[in-house]
Motif scaffolding. Sequence first.
Motif, PDB file in Angstrom:
ATOM      1  N   ALA A  45       0.786  -1.243   0.088  1.00  0.00           N
ATOM      2  CA  ALA A  45       0.159   0.162   0.052  1.00  0.00           C
ATOM      3  C   ALA A  45       0.895   1.170   0.037  1.00  0.00           C
ATOM      4  O   ALA A  45       0.632   2.206  -0.666  1.00  0.00           O
ATOM      5  CB  ALA A  45      -1.088   0.124   1.068  1.00  0.00           C
ATOM      6  N   GLN A 620      -5.460  -8.073  -2.869  1.00  0.00           N
ATOM      7  CA  GLN A 620      -5.545  -7.511  -1.792  1.00  0.00           C
ATOM      8  C   GLN A 620      -6.117  -6.080  -1.755  1.00  0.00           C
ATOM      9  O   GLN A 620      -5.904  -5.412  -2.500  1.00  0.00           O
ATOM     10  CB  GLN A 620      -3.775  -7.176  -1.190  1.00  0.00           C
ATOM     11  CG  GLN A 620      -3.762  -6.705   0.424  1.00  0.00           C
ATOM     12  CD  GLN A 620      -2.207  -6.541   0.553  1.00  0.00           C
ATOM     13  OE1 GLN A 620      -1.508  -6.813  -0.240  1.00  0.00           O
ATOM     14  NE2 GLN A 620      -2.284  -5.899   1.925  1.00  0.00           N
ATOM     15  N   LEU A 622      -6.049  -2.520  -0.501  1.00  0.00           N
ATOM     16  CA  LEU A 622      -5.316  -1.562   0.178  1.00  0.00           C
ATOM     17  C   LEU A 622      -5.988  -0.317   0.627  1.00  0.00           C
ATOM     18  O   LEU A 622      -7.100   0.233  -0.052  1.00  0.00           O
ATOM     19  CB  LEU A 622      -4.303  -1.025  -0.893  1.00  0.00           C
ATOM     20  CG  LEU A 622      -3.621  -2.269  -1.400  1.00  0.00           C
ATOM     21  CD1 LEU A 622      -2.532  -1.589  -2.531  1.00  0.00           C
ATOM     22  CD2 LEU A 622      -2.651  -3.173  -0.496  1.00  0.00           C
ATOM     23  N   ALA A 627      -2.182   3.539   4.774  1.00  0.00           N
ATOM     24  CA  ALA A 627      -0.653   3.803   4.335  1.00  0.00           C
ATOM     25  C   ALA A 627      -0.028   5.148   4.475  1.00  0.00           C
ATOM     26  O   ALA A 627       1.220   5.028   4.860  1.00  0.00           O
ATOM     27  CB  ALA A 627      -0.817   3.249   2.822  1.00  0.00           C
TER      28      ALA A 627
END
Length: 784
Positions: A45, A620, A622, A627
């Motif tokens: 991320a 995935q 993110l 992040a």
Amino acid sequence: MSASRRLVLALLWLAALALLAAFIAPRVQLSGDLRKFMPAPQTPAQKLLIDELGEGPGSRLLLLALSGESAETLAVQSQALQARLTAKPATGETPFKLVANGADLGLDAIPEHLRPYRYLLSPTLDTQRFDAERFRAELDARVQDLGSPAAAMIEPLLPSDPTLETLKLAEAWQPANAPQRLHGVWFDRAGREALLAVETHAAGFDPEGQQAAVDAINAAFAAVKGDTKSRLTLTGPGAFSVEIGGRTAREASLIGTIDSLVFVLLLWVAYRSWKAPLLGGLPLASAGLIGLGAVALCFDGVHGITIAFGFTLIGVVQDYPIHLFSHQRAGVSPWASARALWPTLGTGVASTCIAYATFLVSGVDGLQQLAVFTVVGLATAALATRFLLPALIDPAPRDAADSRWLARAWERLARWPRLGASGGLVVAALALAVVVFAPGAFWQNDLARLTPVPPAALARDAQLRSELGAPDVRYVIALQADDSEHALQASERLLPALQRLRDEGVVDGFDLAARYLPSIATQRARQSHLPAPDELQAALRTALQGSAFNDDAFDDFLADVARAREATPLSPRDLAGTPLAASIEGLLLAREGHATALVALSGLQDPGAVARVAQAHGAQLLDLKQASESLVAEYRERVLWALALAAVLLAAAVWFALRSPRRVLRVLAPMTLTTLLILAVLRALGVELNLFHLVSLILAAGLGLDYALFFDHAGDERAEQLRTLHAVIVCSLTTLLVFALLAASSIPVLRAIGGTVALGVAFNFVLALLIVRAPVREPRDAVA
């Protein structure tokens, strides 16, 4: 040395600075890339966030809204604006990769050279076959189409595309949540604003490129507006960066002008000489130029923050000539004064340079630039004050110790109670209690909170993004693969699950590269479903029997299918220069050795459900907000370690210079208490600390060390104490004013720096007097 020789030397110094500026200027490559002030990303991320910040299409997207006139007028202006922005200028390239307003549905939606590939890109052949029955149904539908209002658009397509696959693709490639179309272009839900989405070639944080794009849009709108009352709203990262850059430049110019005027006025009042401000500015100018040159020499580009913050830090070097001016007196040559001050001045400079040099091991390019700029600049100013400035100073100035108002001020200050060890511990304990127990968050992790963009502008940007169906800027699904082909295949396997999520209302829409460009494997499978030329011709001949079309009406279609059967499947690089490339490149990130396919989401209702589906397919979900916060936290950790190392090295440098535990503790105490008091005040006011507060604490600490060292240097001699007080008052007033102006700025970064350092100046001045100031030694005859 005569006055004329001193004037000649000053002019030579100025000439050298002018030559140096002319040499450095062309070598300074300014950068606005915020990634230079971020640590190396570690998680997927974080890596995606850093790529998106600098180069991603999200940073290049500008949103336009035309309002103020009737829908018909706005639609015409939208068309005219798109035509102007996409037209190639006579010189150079257009600054735009894509200008979309919903009017590109039709022949122009797919470039001519890609049209034979339509059956490889379309999912039609996944479920249907080209046989006589299918062709007969399609031809009957075309007869009806030719009698409809759409005939003018459909008729040119028929010879090569009787099944209208081109239009089906164009419709399928429209944004997943595209706004409504009125009069052939995009409009908001209320039908009052015509909408356009523009993607620039320049990255969002390329100030020059974005400025060129914004200027081109404004010029094009002025041309199409005519005498109507239309208004243009322009938002997006690039538009904001241009507006922020302009506002920052205006505020910096205003603050710099006021600071220069105050510097000149204060030095003229303090030293009763018009020469003092001019001579005092020479070390400052030298520090700025040589510091900037060092950064340009050591790094590929100089970040704008480095220059802005660096010159703020370098501004502290105005203290160096002030100390020399204030300690100068008749009967003592300027060279002798400089030699006497040098151990103290050198200790302060070396300690501050050591503190900033710790950023060289931070692993962050921007902080390393800042370290080089500051260390080189401070050292240059100090050496210039020691070895050049004395040659220009009048050898017989007024002695600050003879000032009656200063003597009266010192007498009042001498009555202040001294702050001993127990008092210092009490102050430290109270400050720590406030820091620890004050309500509210301690750290500010949200990068968005550092933006000076007005809330109304951010709200307007969010509204336009919603109207245009722009994807969620927080969440994105990422699929990692060895190359683009495998990334596209993984996207195709995920596609049915995404469609179920949309049907269940978990997401409103999604977008991914495989929607525009199927994998090579899928294209080959569709090629295998295309009938052989003789088989296709036989099926078409059967369908044409009894129809209104001639037998040879669709020869172009037969040729296109034949080319499609033999064509090499399309890859991302084959789409360069086409509208499809702009759609794909932000969703398929190819790097050496790996590729990432992204799924942009809109209207995300249940992140947990999406995350589970993504994980089940090897992908995935993110969270880019998380992040960014984790990246800021890691950055802060590096800065804190640098601060800890700086504190140890700074204390070691002071110990090396003073060699007395009592003196070392007394000199370091004001700086330490000031740091705690600054944090306490900020926490009590509910201020969440960011990275710029931390960096500013070093600057405030350097000021405190400077004040304490000079009061320690003055000892118990009254005349020397008066000269030191004079210098510290002038230094603190000039510094306090410039940073108080910064604290009133509308730019959050400047406000954080200004508030922190302004508090530091006030606390350091008072604490240096209360802790370091020595009692005045009475003359022997007076004691007797």
